[in-house]
Design a protein around this motif. Sequence first.
Motif, short mmCIF file in Angstrom:
data_model
loop_
_atom_site.label_atom_id
_atom_site.label_comp_id
_atom_site.label_asym_id
_atom_site.label_seq_id
_atom_site.Cartn_x
_atom_site.Cartn_y
_atom_site.Cartn_z
N ILE A 160 -3.47 -0.60 18.38
CA ILE A 160 -2.93 -1.09 17.11
C ILE A 160 -2.34 -2.48 17.34
O ILE A 160 -1.54 -2.67 18.24
CB ILE A 160 -1.86 -0.13 16.57
N GLU A 161 -2.74 -3.43 16.52
CA GLU A 161 -2.29 -4.81 16.66
C GLU A 161 -1.59 -5.26 15.38
O GLU A 161 -1.93 -4.80 14.28
CB GLU A 161 -3.48 -5.74 16.95
N PRO A 162 -0.62 -6.19 15.49
CA PRO A 162 0.01 -6.75 14.28
C PRO A 162 -1.03 -7.49 13.43
O PRO A 162 -1.95 -8.10 13.97
CB PRO A 162 1.05 -7.73 14.84
N VAL A 163 -0.89 -7.39 12.13
CA VAL A 163 -1.82 -8.06 11.22
C VAL A 163 -1.05 -9.03 10.33
O VAL A 163 0.18 -8.93 10.18
CB VAL A 163 -2.60 -7.05 10.34
N SER A 164 -1.76 -9.96 9.73
CA SER A 164 -1.16 -10.94 8.84
C SER A 164 -0.59 -10.26 7.61
O SER A 164 -1.15 -9.28 7.10
CB SER A 164 -2.21 -11.98 8.44
N ARG A 165 0.50 -10.79 7.10
CA ARG A 165 1.08 -10.28 5.86
C ARG A 165 0.56 -11.06 4.65
O ARG A 165 1.00 -10.81 3.52
CB ARG A 165 2.61 -10.34 5.92
N GLU A 166 -0.35 -11.98 4.87
CA GLU A 166 -0.99 -12.69 3.78
C GLU A 166 -2.06 -11.79 3.16
O GLU A 166 -2.74 -11.05 3.85
CB GLU A 166 -1.65 -13.99 4.29
N GLY A 167 -2.24 -11.88 1.87
CA GLY A 167 -3.26 -11.06 1.21
C GLY A 167 -2.76 -9.65 0.95
O GLY A 167 -1.59 -9.33 1.15
N HIS A 168 -3.67 -8.81 0.48
CA HIS A 168 -3.30 -7.45 0.08
C HIS A 168 -3.36 -6.49 1.27
O HIS A 168 -4.32 -6.49 2.03
CB HIS A 168 -4.24 -6.96 -1.03
N LEU A 169 -2.32 -5.70 1.40
CA LEU A 169 -2.24 -4.72 2.49
C LEU A 169 -2.61 -3.34 1.95
O LEU A 169 -2.04 -2.89 0.94
CB LEU A 169 -0.83 -4.69 3.08
N PRO A 170 -3.53 -2.64 2.61
CA PRO A 170 -3.95 -1.32 2.12
C PRO A 170 -2.90 -0.26 2.40
O PRO A 170 -1.99 -0.45 3.21
CB PRO A 170 -5.23 -1.05 2.91
N LEU A 171 -3.06 0.87 1.75
CA LEU A 171 -2.25 2.05 2.05
C LEU A 171 -2.92 2.82 3.18
O LEU A 171 -4.13 2.75 3.36
CB LEU A 171 -2.13 2.96 0.83
N SER A 172 -2.12 3.55 3.94
CA SER A 172 -2.71 4.49 4.89
C SER A 172 -3.31 5.64 4.09
O SER A 172 -3.06 5.79 2.89
CB SER A 172 -1.63 5.02 5.84
N PHE A 173 -4.09 6.49 4.75
CA PHE A 173 -4.67 7.64 4.05
C PHE A 173 -3.58 8.58 3.54
O PHE A 173 -3.68 9.13 2.44
CB PHE A 173 -5.62 8.40 4.98
N ALA A 174 -2.53 8.75 4.34
CA ALA A 174 -1.42 9.62 3.92
C ALA A 174 -0.75 9.05 2.67
O ALA A 174 -0.47 9.78 1.71
CB ALA A 174 -0.41 9.75 5.05
N GLN A 175 -0.51 7.74 2.67
CA GLN A 175 0.12 7.12 1.50
C GLN A 175 -0.77 7.21 0.27
O GLN A 175 -0.28 7.41 -0.84
CB GLN A 175 0.43 5.66 1.81
N GLN A 176 -2.07 7.08 0.48
CA GLN A 176 -2.99 7.13 -0.67
C GLN A 176 -2.94 8.49 -1.33
O GLN A 176 -3.05 8.59 -2.56
CB GLN A 176 -4.41 6.79 -0.22
N ARG A 177 -2.79 9.55 -0.53
CA ARG A 177 -2.65 10.89 -1.11
C ARG A 177 -1.48 10.93 -2.09
O ARG A 177 -1.59 11.41 -3.21
CB ARG A 177 -2.38 11.93 -0.01
N LEU A 178 -0.33 10.43 -1.65
CA LEU A 178 0.87 10.50 -2.48
C LEU A 178 0.80 9.54 -3.65
O LEU A 178 1.36 9.80 -4.73
CB LEU A 178 2.12 10.25 -1.64
N TRP A 179 0.16 8.40 -3.45
CA TRP A 179 -0.04 7.45 -4.54
C TRP A 179 -0.85 8.13 -5.66
O TRP A 179 -0.52 8.04 -6.83
CB TRP A 179 -0.75 6.20 -4.02
N PHE A 180 -1.91 8.82 -5.27
CA PHE A 180 -2.75 9.52 -6.25
C PHE A 180 -1.94 10.59 -6.98
O PHE A 180 -1.99 10.70 -8.22
CB PHE A 180 -3.96 10.16 -5.54
N LEU A 181 -1.17 11.37 -6.22
CA LEU A 181 -0.38 12.45 -6.84
C LEU A 181 0.69 11.89 -7.77
O LEU A 181 1.01 12.48 -8.81
CB LEU A 181 0.25 13.32 -5.76
#
Length: 373
Positions: A39-60
Amino acid sequence: LRDMVAGEVPIRTLFENPTIAKLSEALGSLLQETAGASIEPVSREGHLPLSFAQQRLWFLDRLMPDSALYNIPSAMRLHGYLDIEAWNKSLQVLIQRHESLRTTFSHVEGQAVQIIHPYQEQSLRVIDLRELPADECEAETQRLAGIEAATPFNLSEGPLFRTTLIRISDQEAVFLFNMHHIIFDGWSIGIFIKEMRALYEAFVHGKEPVLADLTLQYADYAVWQRKWMEEDVLTQQLAYWKEKLIDAEPLLALPTDRPRPAVQSHMGAMYTITLPAELLAKLNMLSREEGSTLFMTLLAAFQTLLYRYSGQEDILVGSPVAGRNWEETESLIGFFINTLVLRTEMSGEPTFRDLLARVKETALEAYAHQDLP
C-alpha cells in the motif's frame, strides 16, 4: 512473514505447521507466484474512491436515509480529576492525525467519493450535571447517552463523529463518543482510546506526546484495495464464494415467540453470559487437541445449537472479520471489517470432533477468501 517471503502466506500454513521448525520448512518450499502489492500513499488531488466496505454503507444510507442503524456509540467513565482543556487538546490532535475523522461522502457523476477536509477545531461539548442529586444525575446521563446514540449522521455534511463530556462530579465524568460506521469500526475504538489516553497523559504532565507517525491514511488503503481487487484476486474470490454459497438456505427457521415481520425493524437486544473458568479451560484444551482456535470451537457449538432448534442441516452464520491483513493498517482509524458467511453442513450425525473439523476447514477457507466484499 509476508515481508520476509515477499508474498502471501496463507493462514492455513500456520495451522498445518504449528512449530517454528515445520513453518520454516513450509516457507522454504513456498513458491510465490505473485508478490503482494504494498500500500502506497496516493495524491489527494482529484476524486478519491470509497473502499468496498464504505460503498456498502454508502448504498445502505441512500436506501435508508436518516437512520442511526450504523452509528457506533461508545462511552468511557472517567474517575479522578479531569483536565478538560488537556482532554479537548488530545481530541483535536486525533482529528488532525486521522483523516477518517475529517472525511465526508458525496457523489460525482453517479460515483460515490470521499472528501477529506482540512483540519478545523471541533470543540468538545461539555454538559455539567454536578448540581443534580446522584440518582437523577445517573438517570440524566443515561438519557443523554440514549439520545446521542439514536441521532443519525449526515454522510455528505458531517462531521461523522460527535463527542460529549458529561460532568457528574468533581471526580467523575462520562465521555460519550459516537461515530458513523463508514469511518470507524470496533478495532478503531481501541486505537481511539489508546491514543486519547497517551495524548492526555502527555499534555497533563506538560510533555510533548509521542505517537508513531502514520505513513498511510485510510484513503490510501481504499485506492490500493480498488486496484488490487481488479486483478486475479477478484476472479478467484468471487468464484470461491459463488460455489460455496450455491443453493444456500435463505432463512434459518427458528421457533420464535412472535412471527417475523414483513419489514425488518432492526429492533433487538443483547444477551450476555459468562462461561465458568473451568468450562473455558476445557474448551481451550479441546481446541488445542483438535488444532483449532477457541472461536472455531465455539462456532461449532453455536451451529449445533441452531441445528437442534431449527432441524435444518445447512447452517450459515455471518461473522465479522477485522480485515486488517496488512501491518500498515493496524494503527489506522477507519472501516476495514468484512462479514464472512461460515456455512456448515450438519448432515450424517457427525461427532462433535468431526463437526469441529468441518468448521475449522470452512473457517480457514473463508479466511483465505476474506477480501471479497
